[in-house]
Design an enzyme around this catalytic site. Sequence first.
Site, PDB file in Angstrom:
ATOM      1  N   GLU A 169       0.828  -1.207   0.000  1.00  0.00           N
ATOM      2  CA  GLU A 169       0.000   0.000   0.000  1.00  0.00           C
ATOM      3  C   GLU A 169       0.862   1.257   0.000  1.00  0.00           C
ATOM      4  O   GLU A 169       0.530   2.267  -0.639  1.00  0.00           O
ATOM      5  CB  GLU A 169      -0.910  -0.012   1.230  1.00  0.00           C
ATOM      6  N   GLU A 210       2.073   1.707  -3.398  1.00  0.00           N
ATOM      7  CA  GLU A 210       0.931   2.111  -4.225  1.00  0.00           C
ATOM      8  C   GLU A 210       0.677   3.609  -4.088  1.00  0.00           C
ATOM      9  O   GLU A 210       0.409   4.312  -5.081  1.00  0.00           O
ATOM     10  CB  GLU A 210      -0.300   1.317  -3.801  1.00  0.00           C
ATOM     11  N   CYS A 255      -8.351  -2.248   4.219  1.00  0.00           N
ATOM     12  CA  CYS A 255      -8.201  -3.301   5.236  1.00  0.00           C
ATOM     13  C   CYS A 255      -9.507  -3.693   5.907  1.00  0.00           C
ATOM     14  O   CYS A 255      -9.612  -4.782   6.457  1.00  0.00           O
ATOM     15  CB  CYS A 255      -7.206  -2.846   6.310  1.00  0.00           C
ATOM     16  N   SER A 312      -7.438   1.398  -2.459  1.00  0.00           N
ATOM     17  CA  SER A 312      -6.248   0.576  -2.679  1.00  0.00           C
ATOM     18  C   SER A 312      -6.651  -0.798  -3.187  1.00  0.00           C
ATOM     19  O   SER A 312      -7.643  -1.386  -2.754  1.00  0.00           O
ATOM     20  CB  SER A 312      -5.467   0.428  -1.372  1.00  0.00           C
ATOM     21  N   LYS A 356     -15.189  -9.957   8.401  1.00  0.00           N
ATOM     22  CA  LYS A 356     -14.093 -10.780   7.887  1.00  0.00           C
ATOM     23  C   LYS A 356     -14.606 -12.127   7.395  1.00  0.00           C
ATOM     24  O   LYS A 356     -14.016 -12.744   6.502  1.00  0.00           O
ATOM     25  CB  LYS A 356     -13.026 -10.973   8.966  1.00  0.00           C
ATOM     26  N   GLU A 374     -15.768 -11.322   3.994  1.00  0.00           N
ATOM     27  CA  GLU A 374     -14.614 -11.078   3.124  1.00  0.00           C
ATOM     28  C   GLU A 374     -13.977 -12.401   2.679  1.00  0.00           C
ATOM     29  O   GLU A 374     -13.609 -12.566   1.514  1.00  0.00           O
ATOM     30  CB  GLU A 374     -13.586 -10.226   3.858  1.00  0.00           C
ATOM     31  N   GLU A 434     -13.732 -13.539  -5.325  1.00  0.00           N
ATOM     32  CA  GLU A 434     -12.418 -13.184  -5.871  1.00  0.00           C
ATOM     33  C   GLU A 434     -11.262 -13.480  -4.919  1.00  0.00           C
ATOM     34  O   GLU A 434     -10.092 -13.372  -5.314  1.00  0.00           O
ATOM     35  CB  GLU A 434     -12.396 -11.700  -6.262  1.00  0.00           C
TER      36      GLU A 434
END
Length: 574
Positions: A280, A283, A300, A320, A359, A362, A367
């Site tokens: 990051e 980036e 995050c 990001s 989470k 997630e 993906e």
Amino acid sequence: MEQVTLKIDGEEVKVDRGATVLEAAEKIGIKIPTLCYHPALEPEAGCRICVVQLGDSSKLTAACATQVEDNMEIKTKSKLAKDTRKTNLELILANHPLKCTSCWRNLNCELQELAHQMGVEESIYAGRKRELPVDDSSAGITREPEKCIHCGRCINVCSEIQSVDALGFLKRGFETEVGTPPGINLADSVCVQCGQCAAYCPVGAIYESTSINDVWEAIYDPQKHVIVQTAPAVQVSLGEELGASPGISVTGKMISSLRKLGFDRVFSTEFTADVVIMEEGHELLDRINKKGPLPLITSCSPGWIKFIEHFYPDLLDYVSTSKSPQQAFGALAKSYYPGKKGIDPESVFVVSVMPCTAKKFEAKRPEMENKGLRDVDAVLTTRELSRMIKEAGIDFWGLEEGVYDNPLGIQTGAATIFGATGGVCEAALRTVYELVNEEELPSMEFEPVRGLNGIKEANTKLGDMEVKVAVINGLKNARTVLDELRNGRCEYDFIEIMACPGGCIGGGGQPIPSNKDVLESRIKAIYQVDEKQTIRKSHENPAVKELYRDFLEKPLGHKSHELLHTKYFERNKL
């Protein structure tokens, strides 16, 4: 501030005008019972458990919502007030399923505690129990509506603090329910699965969708190599579930307890928090140098990511592409780690212990996989881990202090502070400052980005450029900044957004309660762990250096993009 004087139970008290009777009583050590009230929310005054008597009249008023007046006389312990509270509680219990011993909130339930405090052993009223279907459609959150007491807390936190408005009151009278819009389950709604509704619910009507059985099955399977990663916020909150005061770091005992549970290796998400800072941070520098879309916004917090996908999809280019530390860990645990240890990647089963219910969502995003292997196989909240420790009969406080395994267990203080709001930003600045300026930081602490304020700002010098950063916790605060960005009025270069108040230490999977004092204690503990670390900057982590030297080659390289970066997508607004 102008003050008013009143009497409560015969004792004179002076408080600021605008204070409530409840607040005035607390000032002189009188605790009025409450149920629907929560200090972080606007008072609902619906349960009437906090009623008090006004002087010698027969009038009762809700202490949580009644503002003080000069010369007011309040009786909190009168027979009328006490009898009315007890009756109101009995009426609530009459319609509540009394399945306490099998409820996950048993012994930590506000309704149960009130019944004990007020001497209500059974309800004298014969209420009609509701039989309502459980909504377990969501990866992160399960709703059990028959346990709902209609206090409105979940609705209000979702609206007032998170500005998501996924829940509301449906129907009327006895048929009243709390839920998502008719015909839409939780999984298909705008719910971001942050779990704040579960954290604010006083009973067991909302809780995390559990993965405990899946984890036990993996541990018992001899064909699986089961590894676990622990998020930084867990180490300063797990102790609360096991009898300690808030703000106690239990890292060593937590590690030992995980080994006792049967995990083959115990690693730290902090390792990949350092990796994410490398990705990051570069980036950010890449966008600055190439005039790419700024501000760069951190990725995050999965609740925050789902929020922007629903409500601000036109701003996704600012986010990001780095995966969160949880997902980055999973990707490396099934590529880099098996290669170093000579084991089959398909045998690796990755378990995360997280402070966050989102989470779980997630980890199940389509993906979040590589070459057909899911990054993370199962996610446990802090609360679920404590239940597993208790179920296994482990004497937690009698355990030796364990240490993380290598190589995915080496971490820095910069990674530790990911657990508190402002931590990701501070960790990034510690690294980016030194990479650009080629000099050591004058001070490791970026105080302006610390604390519980909803929106914090700071400036730092990167070469000849003055970089302006913002740190946001709570999604309603995120709306304020995103609206400015959408309207072209945002002057920030880097923004950290965490869905939950306080960041991960206030996550929806953390011990209950998570009030302001508790959050501050956890944050203090996080920074104490950081200060004790030998290495406090991500780019100085020797295991991270080895990772890039032997495997990834460089930040933002081809392999990094393949394993550690992703894309996010527009979602419906139903």
